[in-house]
Design an enzyme around this catalytic site. Structure first.
Site, PDB file in Angstrom:
ATOM      1  N   ASN A 154      58.885  49.387  11.434  1.00 31.38           N
ATOM      2  CA  ASN A 154      58.313  49.665  10.110  1.00 31.38           C
ATOM      3  C   ASN A 154      57.011  48.915   9.833  1.00 31.38           C
ATOM      4  OD1 ASN A 154      59.687  47.234   9.882  1.00 31.38           O
ATOM      5  ND2 ASN A 154      60.305  47.606   7.774  1.00 31.38           N
ATOM      6  N   GLU A 250      64.441  37.622  11.421  1.00 28.07           N
ATOM      7  CA  GLU A 250      64.277  38.251  10.107  1.00 28.07           C
ATOM      8  C   GLU A 250      64.957  39.609  10.201  1.00 28.07           C
ATOM      9  OE1 GLU A 250      63.243  36.733   7.515  1.00 28.07           O
ATOM     10  OE2 GLU A 250      62.291  35.006   8.446  1.00 28.07           O
ATOM     11  N   CYS A 284      62.598  46.097   4.848  1.00 28.76           N
ATOM     12  CA  CYS A 284      63.732  45.173   4.741  1.00 28.76           C
ATOM     13  C   CYS A 284      63.882  44.707   3.310  1.00 28.76           C
ATOM     14  CB  CYS A 284      63.532  43.981   5.672  1.00 28.76           C
ATOM     15  SG  CYS A 284      62.018  43.085   5.344  1.00 28.76           S
TER      16      CYS A 284
END
Ligand code: NAP
Ligand code: G3H
Length: 475
Positions: A154, A250, A284
């Site tokens: 992304n 992450e 996210c």
């Protein structure tokens, strides 16, 4: 004929025996191919990284910073060129793709500037036994060595450089593995580092499917630090394979937007839609559920619906707000969450429609905690509203998530907002704004299954360096 992209290894562009063809998710256009590296080729990457390390870490911060400033300049110059490819490769709106590249330049430049301010410290003894009064510790930071940087689809450029630049300024060498869907964009980023003139081996690339070479590149003993952004299952796997080596993970999120009675509902609705549905919810940090108190729920739902209905649905080059999701698997998964909510009686405020990978932005009201949408990350344009009777219930549902990336609280009662923020089990709480990474000098981290370690330029530099203490006695 579509281009054969190459990996950059030890100062040379290289093909491999096998390659992977990359298609545009939106229209199936063939964009080119990238090498599928073999294990032997990965060995060669790491050997060249290790060979380059001593000379690179011996440079001063200001010398390393000068390379990064060049990288930033080239990124700005080429933002539209890189953004155009990025937009097609991950089906991101063109303007957002160009912004990703410009934001990347800003991070690289900030890392260069932050690096030149790196300082050690001197500690005096004498705080424990009297004899320790004579002791002095000179405490400095050293690079960890070879950093493996792995970015997600992304933000294939931005979430790569946000690892690479802090690693390099600190004196580390980097092997960069982009996501397969996003690897052409990653290799365009590599071209920028090459043009900036980095010495051979300091920055190398690795392409190939994570499912094929992922374990090999992570487990390899040459790697000293793994810096990963991506899904929680892959992150957990990397965490196990890392062993004693430091990592930065992450991972996924299920960010709540908590809306209280006294909130500015117009603003909350606007932020919830922008936060939840930009890049079709494939962030996210997207708002992934709204927890609203009953007394204002009807009004908020109406306002969120109005904002969603104003979104355009279409193709990346049209700069549509909602573009096709990354692949069919993702669209199938999102549809599964939608069907579960439909079957269990959620109210479909804006209807779900699917045309291949293109999904309409769908708002569900009256989502309950027995529905998958209350807990799972759609990574797509679906927003659930859960009505709650109290602040305490909102906090309880928010904290029941296995994730702990971020949350938003919408209220004009700031002391209350602060006390809610203290109770939320997340890395960051935004008051009266959407959940979001950044600004990029702020700490960015996830609690629970959302990650390990803290990003943000200064924090990333600290994470990818280790303390070395030299102690001596004065007379
Ligand atoms: P992903 O499938 O986990 O892939 C992320 C990266 O890991 C890709 O480069 C992938 O390569 C690689 N990879 C896959 N398997 C691997 C393995 N066994 N070992 C090493 N690397 C491996 O995630 P994604 O679909 O790209 O991104 C979506 C997910 O990332 C979502 O869950 C989202 O929440 C999360 N995310 C989190 C953050 C954050 O900052 N917290 C930011 C962005 C995204 P291939 O492409 O070749 O498989
Ligand atoms: O997808 C994860 C990114 O870290 C989100 O960044 O909040 O700036 O879109 P963003």
């Amino acid at each position: 004929m579509p281009k054969q992209y190459k990996n950059y290894v030890n100062g040379e562009w290289k093909l491999s025996d096998n390659e992977i063809t990359i298609y545009a998710p939106a229209d199936g256009e063939e964009l080119g191919s990238v090498p599928a590296m073999s294990q032997e080729e990965v060995d060669a990457v790491y050997a060249s990284s290790k060979a380059a390390l001593p000379a690179w870490r011996a440079l001063s911060y200001v010398e390393r910073a000068s390379y990064l400033h060049k990288v930033a300049d080239i990124l700005v110059r080429d933002a539209e060129k890189i953004g155009a490819v990025l937009s097609k490769e991950v089906a991101k709106g063109y303007k957002a793709a160009v912004s990703e590249v410009v934001r990347t330049a800003d991070i690289v430049r900030f890392a260069a500037e932050e690096g030149v301010r790196m300082q050690g410290e001197v500690l005096e003894g004498g705080s424990f036994e009297a004899a320790s009064k004579k002791k002095i510790a000179v405490v400095r930071r050293e690079p960890v060595g070879l950093v493996l940087a792995i970015s997600p689809f992304n933000y294939p450029v931005n979430l790569a450089a946000s690892k690479i630049a802090p690693a390099l300024i600190a004196g580390n060498v980097v092997a960069f593995k982009p996501p397969t869907q996003g690897s052409i964009s990653g290799l365009l980023l590599a071209e920028v580092f090459v043009e900036a003139g980095l010495p051979a081996g300091v920055f190398n690339t690795i392409t190939g499917r994570g499912s094929v070479i992922g374990d090999y590149i992570v487990e390899h003993e040459a790697v000293n630090f793994i810096n990963f952004t991506g899904s929680t299952p892959v992150g957990e796997r990397i965490g196990k394979m890392a062993g004693m080596r430091p990592i930065m993970l992450e991972l996924g999120g299920k960010d709540s937007a908590i809306v209280l009675e006294d909130a500015d509902l117009e603003k909350a609705a606007k932020d919830i839609v922008a936060g939840g549905l930009s890049y079709s919810g494939q962030r996210c940090t997207a708002v992934k559920r709204v927890l609203v108190v009953d007394s204002v729920a009807d009004e908020l739902v109406g306002l969120v619906k109005k904002n969603i209905e104003a979104l355009s649905v279409g193709m990346p080059e049209e700069d549509a707000d909602i573009t096709p999701v990354i692949d069919d698997n993702s669209a199938d998964y999102i549809e599964g969450l939608v069907k579960d909510a439909q079957e269990k009686g959620a109210t479909e405020v804006t209807p779900f429609k699917r045309d291949g990978k293109l999904l309409t932005p769908t708002l569900f009201d009256n989502v309950t905690t027995d529905m998958r949408l209350a807990w799972e990350e759609p990574f797509g344009p679906v927003l659930p509203i859960i009505r709650v009777s109290s602040v305490e219930e909102a906090i309880e549902i928010s904290n029941k998530s296995e994730y702990g990336l971020q949350a938003s609280v919408f209220t004009n009662d700031f002391p209350l907002a602060f006390s809610i923020a203290e109770k939320l089990e997340v890395g960051t709480v935004h008051i009266n704004n959407k959940t979001q990474r950044g600004t990029d000098n702020f700490p960015f981290l996830g609690a629970k299954k959302s990650g390990a370690g803290t990003q943000g330029v200064k924090y990333s530099i600290e994470a990818m360096t280790t303390v070395k203490s030299v102690v001596f006695d004065i007379k």
